[in-house]
Design a protein around this motif. Structure first.
Motif, PDB file in Angstrom:
ATOM      1  N   PRO A  28      -8.981   3.305  12.311  1.00  0.00           N
ATOM      2  CA  PRO A  28      -8.157   4.053  11.338  1.00  0.00           C
ATOM      3  C   PRO A  28      -7.081   3.198  10.680  1.00  0.00           C
ATOM      4  O   PRO A  28      -6.715   3.459   9.527  1.00  0.00           O
ATOM      5  CB  PRO A  28      -7.538   5.183  12.182  1.00  0.00           C
ATOM      6  CG  PRO A  28      -7.702   4.784  13.596  1.00  0.00           C
ATOM      7  CD  PRO A  28      -8.911   3.907  13.653  1.00  0.00           C
ATOM      8  N   TYR A  29      -6.583   2.167  11.361  1.00  0.00           N
ATOM      9  CA  TYR A  29      -5.572   1.291  10.754  1.00  0.00           C
ATOM     10  C   TYR A  29      -6.181   0.497   9.603  1.00  0.00           C
ATOM     11  O   TYR A  29      -5.560   0.324   8.546  1.00  0.00           O
ATOM     12  CB  TYR A  29      -5.010   0.348  11.817  1.00  0.00           C
ATOM     13  CG  TYR A  29      -3.743  -0.396  11.427  1.00  0.00           C
ATOM     14  CD1 TYR A  29      -2.650   0.282  10.910  1.00  0.00           C
ATOM     15  CD2 TYR A  29      -3.636  -1.769  11.611  1.00  0.00           C
ATOM     16  CE1 TYR A  29      -1.480  -0.385  10.573  1.00  0.00           C
ATOM     17  CE2 TYR A  29      -2.472  -2.460  11.282  1.00  0.00           C
ATOM     18  CZ  TYR A  29      -1.391  -1.758  10.759  1.00  0.00           C
ATOM     19  OH  TYR A  29      -0.239  -2.427  10.428  1.00  0.00           O
ATOM     20  N   LYS A  31      -8.731   1.474   7.822  1.00  0.00           N
ATOM     21  CA  LYS A  31      -8.951   2.444   6.746  1.00  0.00           C
ATOM     22  C   LYS A  31      -7.644   2.743   6.017  1.00  0.00           C
ATOM     23  O   LYS A  31      -7.630   2.905   4.795  1.00  0.00           O
ATOM     24  CB  LYS A  31      -9.542   3.735   7.319  1.00  0.00           C
ATOM     25  CG  LYS A  31     -10.882   3.573   8.010  1.00  0.00           C
ATOM     26  CD  LYS A  31     -11.996   3.252   7.039  1.00  0.00           C
ATOM     27  CE  LYS A  31     -12.408   4.455   6.235  1.00  0.00           C
ATOM     28  NZ  LYS A  31     -13.571   4.165   5.356  1.00  0.00           N
ATOM     29  N   GLN A  32      -6.540   2.785   6.775  1.00  0.00           N
ATOM     30  CA  GLN A  32      -5.229   3.048   6.185  1.00  0.00           C
ATOM     31  C   GLN A  32      -4.839   1.950   5.201  1.00  0.00           C
ATOM     32  O   GLN A  32      -4.168   2.211   4.196  1.00  0.00           O
ATOM     33  CB  GLN A  32      -4.173   3.159   7.293  1.00  0.00           C
ATOM     34  CG  GLN A  32      -2.753   3.423   6.803  1.00  0.00           C
ATOM     35  CD  GLN A  32      -1.785   3.561   7.951  1.00  0.00           C
ATOM     36  OE1 GLN A  32      -1.821   4.540   8.698  1.00  0.00           O
ATOM     37  NE2 GLN A  32      -0.901   2.589   8.132  1.00  0.00           N
ATOM     38  N   SER A 154       3.836   5.404  14.144  1.00  0.00           N
ATOM     39  CA  SER A 154       2.910   4.911  13.123  1.00  0.00           C
ATOM     40  C   SER A 154       1.766   4.203  13.822  1.00  0.00           C
ATOM     41  O   SER A 154       1.867   3.868  15.020  1.00  0.00           O
ATOM     42  CB  SER A 154       3.597   3.944  12.157  1.00  0.00           C
ATOM     43  OG  SER A 154       3.937   2.739  12.827  1.00  0.00           O
TER      44      SER A 154
END
Length: 394
Positions: A28-29, A31-32, A154
């Motif tokens: 997910p990081y 993708k972020q 975060s």
């Protein structure tokens, strides 16, 4: 087990938490930061490819100059790289951080060599069981749990916590771990003597070479799964990074139970080779049936069976390599093992990422089926070659 073993296990445990914090958030990081599924798979490949080049060199140097200085170097690399990743504002910095972490990443192979230094051959199956339960068991529980907390700040905060934990492991190593190498290897005269040439020559080592090949194949099939199940879990099962972290905690909890309770019981009834073959068969079947029903409850049920037997694979491989290696090349053997495992980690995500197409949800199941079929073929290969790596103590 002596004091050096327990200190090494503690260091490996803290380092494992530092590493496993990142597992649920790397996808997910990426993708972020705007990466596609395939580009995100390259994050895994960059780290693993760098480790492939570095680990045999670090393992060989630890045979020549000692375990402690090389372990300190590896841990320092993780401290710096995780801090870089946690403060990254672009994908380029994240890729650079993953490469730097990989190129200095000999933590696991050096700590495994220390265990081989300080534990007698007859106790190594038990020792590596304890070691694995702390690192791949308890570490895989507390790492994702810590990540779950850090994610409330975060995704990048997880990298910063990872950096801090690696720093703790570095300090424990510096102040409390004695040097364990008793017999130093001959001094290297060029880079190939240091270790890179051993990547090929390692396959010719009697009894060890075949295990390196098997572990490479095991690692490739497993990392196809470890990358592919994350987008499957998020996009097909409709979950998020927090629930993904929880499934990693489940994996870690079951791994810990099996490695603490299961290994001592199984080694009384079965040989190391028999345990390895049984584990590979269950892993293969789990991969194939996992995506058949797109249901969270079904996925978790299959994952429970998978996790219990998957927990046995690496402790058995590591023990067999250790038992089949001479005492003055334990670091080299463990470095080669980690290196082949790392390069398999480089191939797996690329294979999985190339099969996935975000516009077609069914493609998220393809890598899981492929991992199952390929693991079954590895199982057949391990059966066919078992006489080549079976040890009298196994």
């Amino acid at each position: 087990m002596n004091r050096s073993f327990w200190i090494t296990t503690l260091i490996a445990f803290v380092n494992s938490i530092s590493f496993t914090i990142l597992i649920p958030i790397l996808y997910p990081y990426g993708k972020q930061l705007g990466l596609t599924d395939f580009q995100t798979s390259l994050l895994f490949t960059t780290y693993a490819g760098a480790q492939f080049l570095a680990t045999p060199v670090i393992g060989k140097l630890s045979d020549r100059y000692g375990r402690k200085p090389l372990l300190l170097l590896s841990l320092a690399g993780t401290v710096v790289a995780s801090f870089m990743a946690g403060t990254a504002h672009s994908a380029a910095i994240l890729f650079a951080a993953r490469f730097f972490d990989g190129i200095t990443g000999g933590n696991v192979s050096v700590s495994q060599a220390i265990v081989s230094d300080v534990v007698s051959p007859q106790d190594r199956a038990k020792a590596f069981g304890i070691y694995s339960s702390a690192t791949f068991g308890l570490g895989f529980i507390l790492g994702p749990a810590t990540s779950l907390i850090a994610q409330q700040v975060s995704l990048g905060a997880s990298f910063l916590v990872s950096s801090g934990l690696a720093l703790i492991a570095l300090l424990v190593t510096f102040f409390f771990l004695p040097e364990t190498l008793k017999v130093k290897a001959e001094e290297a005269t060029n880079v190939f003597h240091i270790g890179l040439g051993n990547l090929v020559k390692g396959l010719t080592i009697p009894r060890v070479g075949i295990l390196l090949m098997i572990n490479f194949l095991i690692g490739t099939t497993f990392t196809i799964f470890t990358f592919a199940f994350q987008p499957y879990f998020i996009h097909v099962l409709g979950q998020n990074s927090q629930s993904l972290t929880l499934i990693f905690i489940l994996f870690g909890s079951l791994t810990l139970v099996m490695q603490v309770k299961g290994i001592p019981l199984l080694t009384k009834q079965l040989s190391l080779v028999q345990i390895l073959l049984l584990s590979l068969l269950i892993r293969s079947l789990s991969f194939v049936v996992m995506p058949i029903v797109p249901s969270l409850a079904y996925f978790v049920s299959v994952s429970i069976l998978f996790s219990l037997f998957n927990a046995l694979v690496q402790p058995m491989i590591t023990t067999l390599i250790s038992l089949n290696s001479k005492s003055n090349v334990q670091g080299t053997a463990m470095g080669l093992n980690a290196s082949y495992l790392n390069v398999s980690n480089a191939f797996g995500p690329i294979i999985a990422g190339s099969l996935i197409h975000q516009s077609n949800a069914v493609t998220y199941t393809y890598p899981l089926y492929l991992a199952g079929v390929l693991t079954f073929l590895v199982w057949l290969f391990a059966i066919a070659t078992r006489k080549q790596y079976r040890h009298r103590a196994s």
